[in-house]
Design a protein around this motif. Structure first.
Motif, PDB file in Angstrom:
ATOM      1  N   GLY A   1       1.506 -13.236 -55.317  1.00  0.00           N
ATOM      2  CA  GLY A   1       2.605 -13.206 -54.341  1.00  0.00           C
ATOM      3  C   GLY A   1       2.727 -14.502 -53.558  1.00  0.00           C
TER       4      GLY A   1
ATOM      5  N   THR B   1       2.730 -14.662 -50.338  1.00  0.00           N
ATOM      6  CA  THR B   1       1.810 -14.574 -49.207  1.00  0.00           C
ATOM      7  C   THR B   1       0.387 -14.309 -49.666  1.00  0.00           C
ATOM      8  OG1 THR B   1       3.623 -13.500 -48.066  1.00  0.00           O
ATOM      9  CG2 THR B   1       1.490 -13.489 -46.963  1.00  0.00           C
TER      10      THR B   1
ATOM     11  N   GLY C   1       8.493  -8.686 -49.314  1.00  0.00           N
ATOM     12  CA  GLY C   1       7.308  -9.538 -49.332  1.00  0.00           C
ATOM     13  C   GLY C   1       7.386 -10.617 -48.269  1.00  0.00           C
TER      14      GLY C   1
ATOM     15  N   GLY D   1       8.243 -14.166 -48.966  1.00  0.00           N
ATOM     16  CA  GLY D   1       9.378 -15.052 -49.220  1.00  0.00           C
ATOM     17  C   GLY D   1      10.681 -14.341 -49.533  1.00  0.00           C
TER      18      GLY D   1
ATOM     19  N   GLY E   1       9.459 -11.274 -44.882  1.00  0.00           N
ATOM     20  CA  GLY E   1       8.439 -11.532 -43.854  1.00  0.00           C
ATOM     21  C   GLY E   1       8.500 -12.903 -43.193  1.00  0.00           C
ATOM     22  N   ASN E   2       8.544 -13.976 -43.988  1.00  0.00           N
ATOM     23  CA  ASN E   2       8.544 -15.326 -43.392  1.00  0.00           C
ATOM     24  C   ASN E   2       9.792 -15.571 -42.553  1.00  0.00           C
ATOM     25  OD1 ASN E   2       6.295 -15.625 -44.926  1.00  0.00           O
ATOM     26  ND2 ASN E   2       7.201 -17.016 -46.425  1.00  0.00           N
TER      27      ASN E   2
ATOM     28  N   GLU F   1       3.753 -14.428 -36.594  1.00  0.00           N
ATOM     29  CA  GLU F   1       3.461 -13.298 -37.476  1.00  0.00           C
ATOM     30  C   GLU F   1       2.725 -12.200 -36.695  1.00  0.00           C
ATOM     31  OE1 GLU F   1       0.884 -14.042 -40.843  1.00  0.00           O
ATOM     32  OE2 GLU F   1       1.617 -12.245 -41.863  1.00  0.00           O
TER      33      GLU F   1
ATOM     34  N   LYS G   1       5.038 -10.191 -34.660  1.00  0.00           N
ATOM     35  CA  LYS G   1       5.768  -9.240 -35.524  1.00  0.00           C
ATOM     36  C   LYS G   1       4.895  -8.022 -35.843  1.00  0.00           C
ATOM     37  CE  LYS G   1       5.828 -10.199 -39.915  1.00  0.00           C
ATOM     38  NZ  LYS G   1       6.104 -10.923 -41.155  1.00  0.00           N
ATOM     39  N   LEU G   2       3.630  -8.279 -36.199  1.00  0.00           N
ATOM     40  CA  LEU G   2       2.738  -7.170 -36.567  1.00  0.00           C
ATOM     41  C   LEU G   2       2.455  -6.261 -35.374  1.00  0.00           C
ATOM     42  CD1 LEU G   2       0.015  -8.872 -38.832  1.00  0.00           C
ATOM     43  CD2 LEU G   2       2.280  -8.067 -39.448  1.00  0.00           C
TER      44      LEU G   2
ATOM     45  N   GLY H   1       4.389  -5.980 -47.869  1.00  0.00           N
ATOM     46  CA  GLY H   1       3.934  -5.944 -46.478  1.00  0.00           C
ATOM     47  C   GLY H   1       5.023  -5.570 -45.493  1.00  0.00           C
ATOM     48  N   GLY H   2       6.251  -6.000 -45.765  1.00  0.00           N
ATOM     49  CA  GLY H   2       7.369  -5.719 -44.854  1.00  0.00           C
ATOM     50  C   GLY H   2       7.678  -4.239 -44.729  1.00  0.00           C
TER      51      GLY H   2
ATOM     52  N   LEU I   1       5.675  -2.143 -43.971  1.00  0.00           N
ATOM     53  CA  LEU I   1       4.859  -1.635 -42.861  1.00  0.00           C
ATOM     54  C   LEU I   1       5.505  -1.888 -41.494  1.00  0.00           C
ATOM     55  CD1 LEU I   1       1.398  -2.833 -44.186  1.00  0.00           C
ATOM     56  CD2 LEU I   1       2.112  -0.454 -43.896  1.00  0.00           C
ATOM     57  N   LEU I   2       6.612  -2.619 -41.488  1.00  0.00           N
ATOM     58  CA  LEU I   2       7.296  -2.856 -40.211  1.00  0.00           C
ATOM     59  C   LEU I   2       7.791  -1.519 -39.671  1.00  0.00           C
ATOM     60  CD1 LEU I   2       8.388  -5.109 -38.286  1.00  0.00           C
ATOM     61  CD2 LEU I   2      10.570  -4.820 -39.464  1.00  0.00           C
TER      62      LEU I   2
ATOM     63  N   LEU J   1       0.988  -2.839 -49.503  1.00  0.00           N
ATOM     64  CA  LEU J   1       0.533  -4.215 -49.777  1.00  0.00           C
ATOM     65  C   LEU J   1      -0.098  -4.349 -51.161  1.00  0.00           C
ATOM     66  CD1 LEU J   1      -0.981  -5.133 -46.313  1.00  0.00           C
ATOM     67  CD2 LEU J   1       0.734  -6.483 -47.509  1.00  0.00           C
TER      68      LEU J   1
HETATM   69  P1  ADP Z   1       4.036 -11.321 -51.078  1.00  0.00           P
HETATM   70  O1  ADP Z   1       4.265 -10.330 -52.174  1.00  0.00           O
HETATM   71  O2  ADP Z   1       5.190 -12.245 -50.864  1.00  0.00           O
HETATM   72  O3  ADP Z   1       2.726 -12.025 -51.197  1.00  0.00           O
HETATM   73  P2  ADP Z   1       3.234  -9.178 -49.271  1.00  0.00           P
HETATM   74  O4  ADP Z   1       3.768  -7.981 -49.945  1.00  0.00           O
HETATM   75  O5  ADP Z   1       1.756  -9.416 -49.314  1.00  0.00           O
HETATM   76  O6  ADP Z   1       4.010 -10.496 -49.715  1.00  0.00           O
HETATM   77  O7  ADP Z   1       3.722  -9.095 -47.743  1.00  0.00           O
HETATM   78  C1  ADP Z   1       3.480 -10.136 -46.867  1.00  0.00           C
HETATM   79  C2  ADP Z   1       4.405 -10.044 -45.689  1.00  0.00           C
HETATM   80  O8  ADP Z   1       4.275  -8.766 -45.072  1.00  0.00           O
HETATM   81  C3  ADP Z   1       4.059 -11.077 -44.626  1.00  0.00           C
HETATM   82  O9  ADP Z   1       5.251 -11.705 -44.175  1.00  0.00           O
HETATM   83  C4  ADP Z   1       3.415 -10.247 -43.534  1.00  0.00           C
HETATM   84  O10 ADP Z   1       3.640 -10.805 -42.248  1.00  0.00           O
HETATM   85  C5  ADP Z   1       4.148  -8.934 -43.683  1.00  0.00           C
HETATM   86  N1  ADP Z   1       3.382  -7.810 -43.119  1.00  0.00           N
HETATM   87  C6  ADP Z   1       2.121  -7.427 -43.406  1.00  0.00           C
HETATM   88  N2  ADP Z   1       1.750  -6.381 -42.652  1.00  0.00           N
HETATM   89  C7  ADP Z   1       2.822  -6.071 -41.871  1.00  0.00           C
HETATM   90  C8  ADP Z   1       3.095  -5.096 -40.845  1.00  0.00           C
HETATM   91  N3  ADP Z   1       2.166  -4.195 -40.477  1.00  0.00           N
HETATM   92  N4  ADP Z   1       4.313  -5.111 -40.249  1.00  0.00           N
HETATM   93  C9  ADP Z   1       5.244  -6.014 -40.607  1.00  0.00           C
HETATM   94  N5  ADP Z   1       5.069  -6.954 -41.535  1.00  0.00           N
HETATM   95  C10 ADP Z   1       3.873  -6.989 -42.171  1.00  0.00           C
END
Ligand code: ADP
Ligand code: MG
Length: 350
Positions: free
Chosen positions: A11, A13, A154, A156, A178-179, A203, A206-207, A283-284, A286-287, A309
């Motif tokens: 990924g 991230t 994700g 990007g 996310g970014n 970041e 945001k979390l 990861g997004g 989880l927002l 994730l």
């Molecule tokens: P990638 O597939 O691009 O590597 P991921 O699926 O690992 O990305 O997600 C990473 C993104 O998720 C990051 O921008 C991170 O800040 C965001 N993220 C992770 N945990 C949380 C959360 N609890 N709430 C909001 N955003 C989150």
């Protein structure tokens, strides 16, 4: 096939690795750190991530994946090699690796990734489309003639896809992810408070207090930054309302993206999705409140996948256990010779 089977989610991230029979064995940031003068690799993964924004001029931190595709070949290979060596240290045979690629990549990008994997320690390599892996990881049976929808938020990109019988029917990738949330938070604080904060602080905001709707009870968080005009270190309180307002245009873009994919979905598949629902991964997902927001904007029940994730990497695991899924989708394990790849040692990519 000789050798163990490994699935990799490479990924923007983070890199997540699944080993057949063992499950997820590794999840680390996709980051490498170099000594500028000698070009020597200093750290990879978590250790390198801790250096982001804190390095002296003599150290360069690289995030080699941009929007799901490889933008820095050498650094990606360094990261892969380092982790593969760690996982496969006592093994006689080289592993067979299935790696995810976004559904929007070009043929050249696909070949580049296969090339990278086989030059980083894999005996054989094979690709799987990321939305399909995400769907498998979310526990959806994407091989049947039933429409399913997965939205992977994700770092990007946000990748929205409708699948049926193991293939993608409609998909779209947008940059609101996310970014973009983090950057929006940084810009807002600079504009409204004249304070510059780093990307890791953004970041963290945001979390901790980020949300996809306006919270009824406002939350606050004290963060440290640097005053834009005086240049002095300062502490400020940021509220959840400010954070929500900063992120809102990107939340709107995600909701609009999902709606636009649904609009393009053939009617029979769309009616399936109205029963099966929309699944959020990455990861997004989880927002807080993002599922409710998307459900409200589309009228379709929306669920956050279990373990969002790791969903994509877990999906590669499902595909490894049932190789038919890979072959049905044109995935064939190939050796480096069979790929007929670019020669990485020719110096072109060094
Ligand atoms: P990638 O597939 O691009 O590597 P991921 O699926 O690992 O990305 O997600 C990473 C993104 O998720 C990051 O921008 C991170 O800040 C965001 N993220 C992770 N945990 C949380 C959360 N609890 N709430 C909001 N955003 C989150
Ligand atoms: Mg991802």
């Amino acid at each position: 096939m000789l050798g163990i089977n490994i699935g990799i989610d490479l990924g923007t991230t983070s890199i997540v690795v699944y080993v057949e029979g063992r499950g997820i064995v590794l999840a680390e940031p996709s980051v490498a750190a170099y000594d500028v003068k000698s070009g020597r690799l200093i750290a990879v993964g978590k250790k390198a991530y801790e250096m982001v924004g804190k390095t002296p001029d003599s150290i360069r931190v690289v995030k080699p994946m941009k929007n799901g595709v490889v933008s820095d070949f050498t650094a990606t290979r360094h990261i892969l090699r380092y982790f593969l060596q760690k996982i496969c240290k006592n093994m006689v045979f080289k592993p067979n690796i299935v790696v995810c690629v976004p559904s929007t990549v070009t043929n050249l990008e696909k070949r580049t990734i296969l090339d990278l994997i086989t030059s980083s320690g894999a005996g054989k390599a094979c690709l799987i489309e990321e939305p399909l892996a995400a769907a498998l990881g979310a526990g959806l049976e994407s091989n049947r003639p039933v429409g399913t929808m997965v939205v992977d938020i994700g770092g990007g990109t946000t990748d929205i896809a409708v699948m049926t019988m193991g293939s993608i029917s409609v998909s779209r990738s947008i940059k609101s992810a996310g970014n973009a949330f983090d950057e929006a938070i940084m810009r807002q604080i600079r504009r409204e408070r004249d304070v510059i904060i780093g990307e890791r602080t953004a970041e963290n905001i945001k979390l901790r207090i980020g949300c996809a709707y306006l919270r009824e009870v406002e939350l606050g968080l004290t963060v440290k930054g640097k005053h834009f005009i005086t240049g002095m270190p300062v502490s400020i309180e940021v509220t959840s309302t400010q954070v929500y307002l900063a992120m809102r245009p990107h939340l709107e873009a995600i909701a609009e993206g999902v709606r636009s994919v649904l609009e393009l979905t053939p009617p029979e598949l769309a009616s399936d999705i109205s029963t099966t629902g929309i699944y959020l991964t990455g990861g997004g997902a989880l927002l807080e409140g993002i599922d409710a927001m998307i459900q409200e904007r589309t009228g379709v029940r929306t669920y956050v996948a279990q373990d969002p994730l790791n969903c994509v990497a877990l999906g590669t695991g499902v595909a490894l256990e049932d190789m038919d899924i890979l072959t049905d989708n044109g995935g064939v394990f190939k050796t480096r010779d069979e790929i007929g790849g670019l020669n990485f040692n020719s110096g072109i990519f060094e």
